[in-house]
Design an enzyme around this catalytic site. Structure first.
Site, short mmCIF file in Angstrom:
data_model
loop_
_atom_site.label_atom_id
_atom_site.label_comp_id
_atom_site.label_asym_id
_atom_site.label_seq_id
_atom_site.Cartn_x
_atom_site.Cartn_y
_atom_site.Cartn_z
N SER A 22 46.64 43.25 39.84
CA SER A 22 46.73 44.71 40.00
C SER A 22 46.69 45.39 38.63
CB SER A 22 48.04 45.05 40.71
OG SER A 22 49.12 44.60 39.93
N GLU B 266 52.03 33.34 42.96
CA GLU B 266 53.13 32.69 43.68
C GLU B 266 52.96 32.87 45.19
OE1 GLU B 266 53.05 35.46 42.04
OE2 GLU B 266 54.99 36.47 41.95
N GLU C 194 44.79 52.46 45.81
CA GLU C 194 44.29 51.16 46.28
C GLU C 194 45.23 50.65 47.37
OE1 GLU C 194 44.68 47.59 43.82
OE2 GLU C 194 42.72 46.94 44.50
N PHE D 120 46.54 36.63 44.35
CA PHE D 120 46.62 35.84 45.58
C PHE D 120 45.31 35.79 46.35
CE2 PHE D 120 47.18 40.07 47.47
CZ PHE D 120 46.45 39.94 48.63
N CYS E 229 38.85 42.98 45.43
CA CYS E 229 38.73 44.09 44.49
C CYS E 229 37.35 44.73 44.54
CB CYS E 229 39.02 43.58 43.09
SG CYS E 229 37.81 42.37 42.58
N LYS F 269 48.20 29.89 35.68
CA LYS F 269 49.36 30.37 36.43
C LYS F 269 48.82 31.02 37.70
CE LYS F 269 51.76 33.28 37.52
NZ LYS F 269 51.90 33.63 38.95
P1 NAD Z 1 49.51 41.12 41.15
O1 NAD Z 1 49.19 42.00 40.01
O2 NAD Z 1 50.73 41.41 41.93
O3 NAD Z 1 49.65 39.59 40.67
C1 NAD Z 1 48.68 38.99 39.85
C2 NAD Z 1 49.33 37.90 39.00
O4 NAD Z 1 50.29 38.50 38.13
C3 NAD Z 1 50.07 36.86 39.83
O5 NAD Z 1 49.82 35.60 39.30
C4 NAD Z 1 51.53 37.25 39.65
O6 NAD Z 1 52.42 36.17 39.73
C5 NAD Z 1 51.54 37.83 38.25
N1 NAD Z 1 52.61 38.81 38.04
C6 NAD Z 1 53.23 39.57 38.97
N2 NAD Z 1 54.14 40.39 38.37
C7 NAD Z 1 54.08 40.13 37.04
C8 NAD Z 1 54.76 40.68 35.91
N3 NAD Z 1 55.67 41.64 36.02
N4 NAD Z 1 54.44 40.20 34.69
C9 NAD Z 1 53.51 39.23 34.56
N5 NAD Z 1 52.83 38.69 35.61
C10 NAD Z 1 53.11 39.13 36.84
O7 NAD Z 1 48.20 41.10 42.09
P2 NAD Z 1 48.04 40.45 43.53
O8 NAD Z 1 48.80 41.25 44.53
O9 NAD Z 1 48.25 38.99 43.47
O10 NAD Z 1 46.46 40.66 43.76
C11 NAD Z 1 45.90 41.85 44.25
C12 NAD Z 1 45.43 42.75 43.13
O11 NAD Z 1 44.50 42.04 42.31
C13 NAD Z 1 44.68 43.96 43.64
O12 NAD Z 1 45.06 45.07 42.88
C14 NAD Z 1 43.23 43.61 43.39
O13 NAD Z 1 42.36 44.71 43.26
C15 NAD Z 1 43.33 42.83 42.14
N6 NAD Z 1 42.17 41.98 41.91
C16 NAD Z 1 41.30 42.36 40.96
C17 NAD Z 1 40.15 41.61 40.74
C18 NAD Z 1 39.17 42.02 39.70
O14 NAD Z 1 38.26 41.24 39.42
N7 NAD Z 1 39.29 43.18 39.10
C19 NAD Z 1 39.92 40.45 41.50
C20 NAD Z 1 40.85 40.08 42.46
C21 NAD Z 1 41.99 40.87 42.66
#
Ligand code: NAD
Length: 485
Positions: free
Chosen positions: A226, A176, A376, A149, A281, A173
């Site tokens: 994440s 959401e 985190e 997000f 991140c 994708k």
């Molecule tokens: P998230 O892991 O909750 O969601 C990321 C994506 O995964 C979304 O598109 C979501 O719909 C999808 N998703 C959620 N549950 C799923 C499942 N069970 N199976 C498959 N797909 C699923 O992360 P978030 O809350 O949207 O973003 C924040 C996180 O992203 C933080 O941990 C942050 O550190 C990380 N992040 C990392 C980087 C990097 O470059 N390492 C960059 C930006 C954000």
């Protein structure tokens, strides 16, 4: 702000997802700003089949022709920069300046992608008399990317232009929680002249992601989010024998030494943990304060205290996240931390009282190993852990599970160099609070911040989004041939 509808973008058209329509409220104001729809499994399969069909013609085009479309795309994004930045910030909670900056960073990746046509696309050498060996970079087919997000345009733009320039069809994708910006990106690609089917937007959560990964036509999966989900996505994709690169979460450390420039460290450290309201991140999360750095800390507190919510710092993505962070601050206090700056007391901007607000928070005397020092939190919270010397600071940094960023603030070259060598991260900063590499240097962490090999942007990413084909050619029998001919 106009109401934005973002359905699924399939074969060049917006179609209503058959699996339900959901509303999106702005994290800043709580007001409804748009809606999106989730596709059925059948719609996902149809869209990927359309992508696979379109990809065949796209792959046949010379890269210079593909790049022309991307060049148009760049100009449209620049033309619409303000409108896209507004949409991004209203759905993610970012300030408008952050909305603009994220898109500009995405455009920088796009400019890098435009240079691929003049970079490493192949090579040919006569390896023996009358025999040439050649390598060619070839597209994979349909590739997919799943994004978080917190950067509704920048993170997808890390991969969209590179994957398309290399001749792939791209399935996206979005999160959401921030699905609306996809509307502008897909419309811009269509206006730029990208043939139908090459760019697909599919919304949803786990079910959509699983269907995309499992589809036999999807050859590679990029993921950013994440650590927990990154690992699941990586395992699912690689169990099917697919190429995957999944970037995860982070807990970034900054080592502050007593000889650091007070102005530079004050601004660099404060901006690092408050920028994007701590929801990035690469944000500083733990400050490892070495020796007497009292004056430096005062400067960080002063700068963070001066930030005005809604103007200098954005909102949290959800109300649940605000509640989680408030509780985490209380738990840290109970565990012995001193609250130097309390974001729980910050006031919401006028007229935005229904938004998800939390001010910058600085916790002092945090114990290494405690929740505030190791988990985190993903919010504007800086945990200060005091260390007697640089060795102790490096040892604490090295014990953390993640591996995105570590920075050091010092005026000593040798001490900075020691941190660069010994930090357990993929990206290191020297007097830089957010050490994001700029193109053509690649972005990527190590340890629990990344599953898979290589980086997601820059030169490194070319190998992820393409295959290298090796061609050995001989046209006639050599009379003076040797064992190699
Ligand atoms: P998230 O892991 O909750 O969601 C990321 C994506 O995964 C979304 O598109 C979501 O719909 C999808 N998703 C959620 N549950 C799923 C499942 N069970 N199976 C498959 N797909 C699923 O992360 P978030 O809350 O949207 O973003 C924040 C996180 O992203 C933080 O941990 C942050 O550190 C990380 N992040 C990392 C980087 C990097 O470059 N390492 C960059 C930006 C954000």
């Amino acid at each position: 702000m106009a109401f934005t509808e973002c359905d699924c973008f399939v074969a060049g058209e917006w179609i209503r997802g058959e699996h339900g329509v959901h509303k999106i409220a702005s994290p800043q104001s709580g007001r409804e700003i748009g809606r999106y729809s989730i596709p059925s499994i059948g719609q996902i399969a149809t869209s990927i089949e359309a992508a696979a069909l379109a990809q065949k013609d796209w792959a046949r085009l010379p890269i210079k022709e593909r790049s022309r479309v991307l060049f148009n795309f760049r100009n449209i994004l620049l033309r619409d920069l303000e409108a896209i930045a507004e949409l991004k910030s209203s759905e993610s909670g970012k300030t408008l300046a952050e909305g603009r900056a994220g898109l500009m960073k995405g455009i920088e990746v796009l400019e890098f992608a435009l240079s691929i046509q003049n970079l490493d696309l192949g090579g040919k050498v006569e390896i023996s008399r009358g025999v040439t060996c050649e390598y060619r970079r070839e597209p994979l087919g349909v590739v997919a990317n799943i994004t978080p997000f917190n950067f509704p345009a920048m993170v997808p733009m890390w991969t969209i232009p590179i994957a398309l320039a290399l001749g792939n069809a791209y399935v996206w994708k979005p999160s959401e929680k921030t699905p609306l910006t996809a509307r502008r990106i897909a419309d811009a690609l269509k206006e730029a002249g990208l043939p139908a089917g090459l760019f697909t937007v599919l919304h949803g959560g786990e079910a959509t992601v699983s269907s995309i990964i499992d589809h036999p036509q999807v050859k590679a999966i990029g993921f950013v989010g994440s650590t927990k989900i990154a690992k699941l996505v990586y395992q699912r994709a690689t169990n099917l024998g697919k190429r995957a690169l999944a970037l995860g979460g982070a807990k970034n450390h900054i080592i502050l030494l007593p000889d650091a420039n007070i102005e530079l460290s004050g601004a660099g450290i404060s901006d690092s943990f408050t920028g994007c309201a701590g929801q990035r991140c690469m944000a500083a999360s733990v400050l490892l304060a070495v020796g007497d750095v009292k004056n430096h800390i005062e400067k960080i507190v002063a700068r963070a205290s001066s930030l005005e919510l809604g103007k200098d710092m954005g909102a949290m993505i959800t109300k649940d996240q605000v509640a989680f962070l408030r509780d985490a601050i209380s738990r840290a206090e109970k565990a012995g931390a001193r609250v130097l700056l309390d974001g729980r007391l910050a006031k919401a901007p006028k007229g935005m009282e229904d938004g998800n607000w939390l001010g910058p928070t600085i916790l002092d005397q945090v114990q290494p190993g405690s929740e505030a020092a190791t988990v985190e939190l993903f919010g504007p919270i800086l945990s200060i852990v005091h260390c007697k010397d640089i060795s102790e600071a490096i040892a604490i940094e090295n014990r953390n599970d993640y591996g995105n960023a570590c920075s050091v603030f010092t005026m000593s070259g040798p001490l900075a160099d020691r941190v660069v060598r010994e930090a357990s991260t993929g990206m290191v900063g020297v007097n830089v609070g957010v050490p994001v590499p700029r193109e053509p240097f690649s972005f990527g962490g190590v340890n629990a911040s990344k599953f898979g090999h290589g980086d997601i942007t820059g030169h490194q990413s070319l190998d992820f989004w393409s295959d290298i084909k090796k061609v050995t050619t001989k046209w006639e029998r050599q009379h003076d041939s040797n064992w190699m001919s």
